[in-house]
Motif scaffolding. Sequence first.
Motif, PDB file in Angstrom:
ATOM      1  N   ILE A 170       1.269  -1.101   0.136  1.00  0.00           N
ATOM      2  CA  ILE A 170      -0.194   0.100  -0.057  1.00  0.00           C
ATOM      3  C   ILE A 170       1.284   1.293   0.092  1.00  0.00           C
ATOM      4  O   ILE A 170       1.714   1.878   1.044  1.00  0.00           O
ATOM      5  N   PRO A 171       1.199   1.719  -1.010  1.00  0.00           N
ATOM      6  CA  PRO A 171       2.190   2.933  -1.221  1.00  0.00           C
ATOM      7  C   PRO A 171       1.848   4.594  -1.787  1.00  0.00           C
ATOM      8  O   PRO A 171      -0.078   4.465  -0.980  1.00  0.00           O
ATOM      9  N   ALA A 172       1.938   5.279  -1.095  1.00  0.00           N
ATOM     10  CA  ALA A 172       1.539   6.601  -1.562  1.00  0.00           C
ATOM     11  C   ALA A 172       1.509   7.046  -2.759  1.00  0.00           C
ATOM     12  O   ALA A 172       3.061   7.341  -3.395  1.00  0.00           O
ATOM     13  N   ASN A 173       0.326   7.681  -3.617  1.00  0.00           N
ATOM     14  CA  ASN A 173       0.260   8.219  -4.339  1.00  0.00           C
ATOM     15  C   ASN A 173       0.720   7.456  -5.771  1.00  0.00           C
ATOM     16  O   ASN A 173       1.957   7.663  -6.399  1.00  0.00           O
ATOM     17  N   SER A 174       1.352   6.274  -5.217  1.00  0.00           N
ATOM     18  CA  SER A 174       0.972   5.233  -6.510  1.00  0.00           C
ATOM     19  C   SER A 174      -0.169   3.981  -6.604  1.00  0.00           C
ATOM     20  O   SER A 174      -1.063   3.991  -5.528  1.00  0.00           O
ATOM     21  N   THR A 175       0.101   2.874  -7.453  1.00  0.00           N
ATOM     22  CA  THR A 175      -1.014   1.840  -7.389  1.00  0.00           C
ATOM     23  C   THR A 175      -0.251   0.746  -6.528  1.00  0.00           C
ATOM     24  O   THR A 175       0.087   0.201  -6.683  1.00  0.00           O
ATOM     25  N   PRO A 176      -1.144   0.358  -5.467  1.00  0.00           N
ATOM     26  CA  PRO A 176      -1.504  -0.354  -4.426  1.00  0.00           C
ATOM     27  C   PRO A 176      -1.627  -1.893  -5.393  1.00  0.00           C
ATOM     28  O   PRO A 176      -2.333  -1.876  -6.127  1.00  0.00           O
ATOM     29  N   TRP A 177      -1.057  -3.084  -4.587  1.00  0.00           N
ATOM     30  CA  TRP A 177      -1.369  -4.112  -5.130  1.00  0.00           C
ATOM     31  C   TRP A 177      -1.664  -5.563  -4.096  1.00  0.00           C
ATOM     32  O   TRP A 177      -0.656  -5.231  -3.102  1.00  0.00           O
ATOM     33  N   ALA A 178      -2.192  -6.389  -4.269  1.00  0.00           N
ATOM     34  CA  ALA A 178      -2.086  -7.305  -2.931  1.00  0.00           C
ATOM     35  C   ALA A 178      -2.579  -9.170  -4.244  1.00  0.00           C
ATOM     36  O   ALA A 178      -2.761  -8.970  -5.164  1.00  0.00           O
ATOM     37  N   GLU A 179      -1.689  -9.897  -3.775  1.00  0.00           N
ATOM     38  CA  GLU A 179      -2.104 -11.083  -4.017  1.00  0.00           C
ATOM     39  C   GLU A 179      -2.211 -11.942  -3.145  1.00  0.00           C
ATOM     40  O   GLU A 179      -2.004 -12.400  -1.569  1.00  0.00           O
ATOM     41  N   LEU A 180      -3.219 -12.607  -3.882  1.00  0.00           N
ATOM     42  CA  LEU A 180      -3.809 -14.152  -2.306  1.00  0.00           C
ATOM     43  C   LEU A 180      -3.716 -15.321  -2.838  1.00  0.00           C
ATOM     44  O   LEU A 180      -4.007 -15.084  -4.066  1.00  0.00           O
TER      45      LEU A 180
ATOM     46  N   ASP B 155     -10.207  11.929  -3.583  1.00  0.00           N
ATOM     47  CA  ASP B 155     -10.491  13.511  -2.868  1.00  0.00           C
ATOM     48  C   ASP B 155      -8.113  13.313  -2.942  1.00  0.00           C
ATOM     49  O   ASP B 155      -7.965  12.154  -2.951  1.00  0.00           O
ATOM     50  N   VAL B 156      -7.610  14.601  -1.838  1.00  0.00           N
ATOM     51  CA  VAL B 156      -6.428  14.472  -1.967  1.00  0.00           C
ATOM     52  C   VAL B 156      -6.816  14.427  -0.187  1.00  0.00           C
ATOM     53  O   VAL B 156      -7.491  15.276   0.578  1.00  0.00           O
TER      54      VAL B 156
ATOM     55  N   LEU C  84       0.565  16.552  -0.262  1.00  0.00           N
ATOM     56  CA  LEU C  84      -0.842  16.066  -0.409  1.00  0.00           C
ATOM     57  C   LEU C  84      -1.098  14.736  -0.901  1.00  0.00           C
ATOM     58  O   LEU C  84      -0.179  14.075  -1.882  1.00  0.00           O
ATOM     59  N   ILE C  85      -1.079  14.063  -0.489  1.00  0.00           N
ATOM     60  CA  ILE C  85      -1.635  11.996  -0.726  1.00  0.00           C
ATOM     61  C   ILE C  85      -3.220  12.086  -0.771  1.00  0.00           C
ATOM     62  O   ILE C  85      -4.004  12.373  -0.960  1.00  0.00           O
ATOM     63  N   VAL C  86      -3.116  11.680  -2.664  1.00  0.00           N
ATOM     64  CA  VAL C  86      -4.380  10.566  -2.849  1.00  0.00           C
ATOM     65  C   VAL C  86      -5.156   9.650  -2.166  1.00  0.00           C
ATOM     66  O   VAL C  86      -4.459   8.992  -1.932  1.00  0.00           O
TER      67      VAL C  86
END
Length: 364
Positions: free
Chosen positions: A29-39, A188-189, A175-177
Amino acid sequence: MDDEIRFVVYDKAGAFRRTVVPRLSTAEIPANSTPWAELTLDDDHDALPALTADGARCAYWFRGIEWFRGRVSATPGNGPVGSVTARVEGDFRKLTEWQGWPKPTASITAQDVDYARYTGSSEDVFKAALAANFARLGVPWTVAASLGRGSAARAEFRFHPLAEKTIPALDADDLIVTIGYAPNPVVDVRASALVPGLLSDLTGALEDYDWTRNAPSATRVVVGGAGEGAARELYQQIDTAREADWGDIIETFKDSRMADAGADFSIDAAEALAEGAPTVGVSMQLQESAKFRLGTTFLPGDRVRVKVGPLDLIERITLARVEDSPDQGVVVTPHLGSIEDSPDAQLGAQVAGLARGLRDAGRR
């Protein structure tokens, strides 16, 4: 607090299908870029039809918080008695895939202006560009009203990715998206929060870290605006304090030919000087504590005070990694900062800059 991790599966239209609690998962879970997960699931799990359907979507929940939602982008597996891993990419990715058109209100055959230009605070520019192009695309995404936060900014779009022209200014202003769902996406931010206390007091002794301190790469800048040759608009800005502090003069040039004639080039100059500022950075991986806990005392993008070696600085929590396995249970690892002085990092930054320049040139 409940550390259960669950994935909520939806179909391509956003209709709920089912909830899955996997035995093995990883998320970033990053700030201002794309999060990802794997299950990872057994290859006969009854959730696989929903997860492998075309356009399947999934939400990632941890500690009672929906951290992100997005598409199931890949489902590799092995057999005959094996497993399937589903990868989920958060909806932030759309901000890198959707473009800013020169004239968002017109069809592709009626793009009769060179650029769409947005000015205002960094929040104003970000939200205005998104709102205009969400309407163009006809997607059910909305943008929260701007509160005018951030410094003066300007962005010009000619089929550029929305994030490319807007996220750097938000980053510079801390500012964080955020993307929420009600049930459709709402962008929002939020302002990055400063975590109270010194990091070593929050997490215990800091045993493994890297730090760096670099001299400036620019102390004065010439901005080139509209026009060609002798007719080109030029603007110079000098950081006299930086030159006095370092006893050095370092010139750079900023190409802003996309700007309107007579534009405020102090915005471009400030951006170039910020990019060339002296840097102090620290990089470390941390463990949670009762005083430093994801979702309770900090979020990705928040900042914390760090004292290591000769450094005493405020550093951003760049991402949180959450891993869940039968052997170790749930382990949360926050990552702090990023050091950009290695040859690989410098080369990566140069390649990214060249790519942005080529996109600018190719869209003119």
